[in-house]
Design an enzyme around this catalytic site. Structure first.
Site, mmCIF file in Angstrom:
data_model
loop_
_atom_site.group_PDB
_atom_site.id
_atom_site.type_symbol
_atom_site.label_atom_id
_atom_site.label_comp_id
_atom_site.label_asym_id
_atom_site.label_seq_id
_atom_site.Cartn_x
_atom_site.Cartn_y
_atom_site.Cartn_z
ATOM 1 N N HIS A 184 0.915 -0.897 -0.053
ATOM 2 C CA HIS A 184 -0.049 -0.278 0.460
ATOM 3 C C HIS A 184 0.694 1.104 -0.008
ATOM 4 O O HIS A 184 1.552 1.200 1.063
ATOM 5 C CB HIS A 184 -0.953 0.025 1.522
ATOM 6 C CG HIS A 184 -2.023 0.834 1.473
ATOM 7 N ND1 HIS A 184 -1.799 1.617 0.340
ATOM 8 C CD2 HIS A 184 -3.028 1.402 2.135
ATOM 9 C CE1 HIS A 184 -3.124 2.722 0.492
ATOM 10 N NE2 HIS A 184 -3.760 2.457 1.735
ATOM 11 N N HIS A 187 -2.712 6.750 -0.460
ATOM 12 C CA HIS A 187 -3.447 7.935 0.043
ATOM 13 C C HIS A 187 -2.970 8.165 1.378
ATOM 14 O O HIS A 187 -3.817 8.137 2.247
ATOM 15 C CB HIS A 187 -4.588 6.756 0.673
ATOM 16 C CG HIS A 187 -5.713 6.109 -0.829
ATOM 17 N ND1 HIS A 187 -6.264 5.005 -0.318
ATOM 18 C CD2 HIS A 187 -5.811 6.171 -1.943
ATOM 19 C CE1 HIS A 187 -6.143 4.746 -1.687
ATOM 20 N NE2 HIS A 187 -5.719 5.716 -2.437
ATOM 21 N N TYR A 189 -0.294 7.549 3.212
ATOM 22 C CA TYR A 189 0.086 6.634 4.760
ATOM 23 C C TYR A 189 1.380 6.725 4.273
ATOM 24 O O TYR A 189 2.126 7.710 2.994
ATOM 25 C CB TYR A 189 -0.344 4.963 4.156
ATOM 26 C CG TYR A 189 -2.506 5.687 4.829
ATOM 27 C CD1 TYR A 189 -2.602 6.005 5.741
ATOM 28 C CD2 TYR A 189 -3.181 5.057 4.070
ATOM 29 C CE1 TYR A 189 -3.730 6.246 6.849
ATOM 30 C CE2 TYR A 189 -4.175 5.235 3.641
ATOM 31 C CZ TYR A 189 -4.677 6.114 5.397
ATOM 32 O OH TYR A 189 -6.038 6.385 5.715
HETATM 33 C C1 LIG Z 1 -14.354 2.104 3.850
HETATM 34 C C2 LIG Z 1 -13.326 2.292 2.869
HETATM 35 C C3 LIG Z 1 -12.128 1.496 3.633
HETATM 36 C C4 LIG Z 1 -10.540 1.806 3.156
HETATM 37 N N1 LIG Z 1 -9.867 1.513 2.666
HETATM 38 C C5 LIG Z 1 -8.538 1.264 2.054
HETATM 39 C C6 LIG Z 1 -7.333 0.124 2.404
HETATM 40 O O1 LIG Z 1 -7.723 -0.240 3.138
HETATM 41 N N2 LIG Z 1 -6.557 0.173 1.934
HETATM 42 C C7 LIG Z 1 -6.652 0.755 -0.034
HETATM 43 O O2 LIG Z 1 -6.269 0.836 -0.275
HETATM 44 N N3 LIG Z 1 -8.106 1.350 -0.427
HETATM 45 C C8 LIG Z 1 -8.855 1.895 0.472
HETATM 46 N N4 LIG Z 1 -10.026 1.750 0.150
HETATM 47 C C9 LIG Z 1 -10.007 2.248 -0.977
HETATM 48 C C10 LIG Z 1 -10.928 1.409 -1.558
HETATM 49 O O3 LIG Z 1 -9.614 0.472 -2.361
HETATM 50 C C11 LIG Z 1 -10.987 2.356 -3.312
HETATM 51 O O4 LIG Z 1 -10.229 2.256 -4.019
HETATM 52 C C12 LIG Z 1 -12.576 3.022 -3.708
HETATM 53 O O5 LIG Z 1 -12.648 3.267 -2.753
HETATM 54 C C13 LIG Z 1 -12.688 3.560 -4.554
HETATM 55 O O6 LIG Z 1 -13.838 2.708 -5.409
HETATM 56 P P1 LIG Z 1 -14.859 2.989 -5.442
HETATM 57 O O7 LIG Z 1 -15.223 4.410 -5.998
HETATM 58 O O8 LIG Z 1 -14.916 1.460 -6.256
HETATM 59 O O9 LIG Z 1 -15.638 3.030 -3.743
HETATM 60 C C14 LIG Z 1 -11.212 2.470 1.310
HETATM 61 C C15 LIG Z 1 -12.550 2.859 0.926
HETATM 62 C C16 LIG Z 1 -13.271 2.153 1.537
HETATM 63 C C17 LIG Z 1 -15.049 3.242 0.833
#
Ligand SMILES: Cc1cc2nc3c(=O)[nH]c(=O)nc-3n(C[C@H](O)[C@H](O)[C@H](O)COP(=O)(O)O)c2cc1C
Length: 396
Positions: A184, A187, A189
């Site tokens: 990862h 975002h 981190y």
């Molecule tokens: C509740 C939640 C938790 C997430 N946790 C992570 C995570 O642990 N690691 C990560 O790389 N992205 C995380 N994301 C981002 C998602 O992997 C994804 O890229 C994001 O939701 C956008 O896709 P979507 O528009 O289909 O929701 C998270 C998103 C949501 C909504």
């Protein structure tokens, strides 16, 4: 990749991803869900991941902690202790029994943490001493939101120890039976805190030039590749996302620089990483708006296309994909794979629903990070299961 841009390539057509054969390209995006009580994945996670597994599908776990200093959310699973490895085996076995491939996302939040999550109540570690601004809030163990404290910049001599935690975590993941790991680096981190010039203010070999800002990431990738083999390693980045203040003055170039270095590692290794996972600039995390967006939607689309062309391997996109956008991205060759996040939370059988163009359950944001092992986690209905109670889920 040119060979995938053949007529008839669709979101639902098979894809050869290195040594893995996928039957479709709809991927479960990594998502933190705060259901692994005290860092141990239990039965709730077994159920959640099994529900979202399909024969020949790819599942990516939520961010999984590489060490005791890695957490910044409550009840996130780890992969650094034997107990965690043993517990993950049940999840992995259940997902494999459904015919899916499962990758473990390795996570260290860096400064996106708080003393309450740190061993001995210490300050979180980072590339910098600067705190995340008060524009962002941290979810505390009691469910309230707090401000991010000032982190402690890692000393140069401490950094290799963190690199070692990534490679040990990768080894542990393979021991648990995972097919591979995703680093990862997105975002805001820890890895992103080194990459972005809006955060990294170091004056040693890990700060300043592009080469230096990429150094920590490259050391992590090299170490993990040496530990488990290049074909089991994937990487996630989000150069254009300023989540948690992770802004860069030149995201296009940052993405290209990382890609160029990964291409080189692949060349040296004689094989490719499993995939590169990129978050679309349009993704606004947690419903918060992005400030300082690099450009218009068209410019952002061009940025993704540029990275896609530059990367010599499997390219996965994530962020704001609907059925139509996913179909379009694969058909036009902009992505080999598409990861779905929020829609996969509320639709355990998302793959089937997308294939059939069936109606989708709406997700309930307020249960994204709640700790109930069922509500908002494994109780979203499958197709044909909807009833009066479940219809209430339509409110957002
Ligand atoms: C509740 C939640 C938790 C997430 N946790 C992570 C995570 O642990 N690691 C990560 O790389 N992205 C995380 N994301 C981002 C998602 O992997 C994804 O890229 C994001 O939701 C956008 O896709 P979507 O528009 O289909 O929701 C998270 C998103 C949501 C909504």
């Amino acid at each position: 990749m040119a060979e995938n841009r053949i007529k008839g390539t669709s979101l639902f057509s098979p894809y050869k991803m290195g040594k893995f054969s996928l039957s479709h390209r709809v991927v479960l995006a990594p998502m933190t869900r705060c259901r692994a009580l005290f860092g141990i994945p239990g039965d709730a996670l077994v159920e959640y991941y099994t529900q979202r597994s399909t024969p020949g599908g790819l599942v990516i776990t939520e961010g999984t902690l590489i060490s005791p200093t890695a957490p910044g959310f409550p009840h996130v699973p780890g992969i650094y202790s034997d107990a965690q490895v043993e517990a993950w085996k049940k999840v992995v076995d259940a997902v494999h029994a459904k015919g899916s491939i499962i990758f473990c996302q390795l996570w260290h939040v860096g400064r996106a943490s708080h003393q309450v999550y740190q061993p001995g109540g210490a300050a979180p570690i980072s590339s910098t001493n600067k705190a995340i601004s008060s524009r962002w809030r941290i979810l505390m163990p009691d469910g309230t939101y707090g401000t991010y404290p000032a982190p402690r910049a890692l000393g140069t001599s401490e950094i290799l120890e963190v690199v070692e935690h990534y490679s040990q975590a990768a080894l542990n993941a393979i021991r648990a039976g995972f097919d591979g790991i995703e680093i990862h680096g997105a975002h805001g981190y820890l890895i992103d805190q080194f990459l972005k010039d809006g955060i990294n203010d170091r004056r040693d070999d890990y700060g300043g030039s592009m080469e230096n800002r990429c150094r920590f990431l490259m050391q992590v990738i090299q170490a993990v590749v040496s530990a488990v083999g290049v074909e089991r390693v994937a990487f996630r980045m989000s150069p254009a996302i300023d989540h948690l203040d992770a802004a860069d003055s030149d995201p296009l170039n940052l993405g290209l620089s990382v890609i160029e270095r990964i291409n080189k590692i692949q060349l040296q290794a004689g094989a490719k990483l499993t995939y590169l996972h990129v978050t679309q600039p349009r993704y606004t995390a947690y419903g918060q708006t992005e400030s300082g967006r690099p450009g218009t939607e068209d410019e952002e689309a061009q940025m993704i296309k540029t990275w896609r062309r530059a990367y010599e391997g499997t390219f996965m996109c994530s962020g704001g994909f609907t059925r139509e956008l996913g179909i379009q991205a694969v058909a036009e060759g902009d992505a080999d794979l598409v990861s779905y996040g929020r829609l996969f939370i509320s639709n355990p059988d998302l793959v089937l629903r997308l294939k059939r163009d069936a109606p989708l359950n709406k997700y309930i944001r307020k249960t994204f990070y709640s700790q109930d092992p069922v509500i908002g986690y494994t109780d979203y209905p499958f197709l044909g299961e909807a009833n009066a109670g479940q219809a209430q889920r339509s409110r957002l």
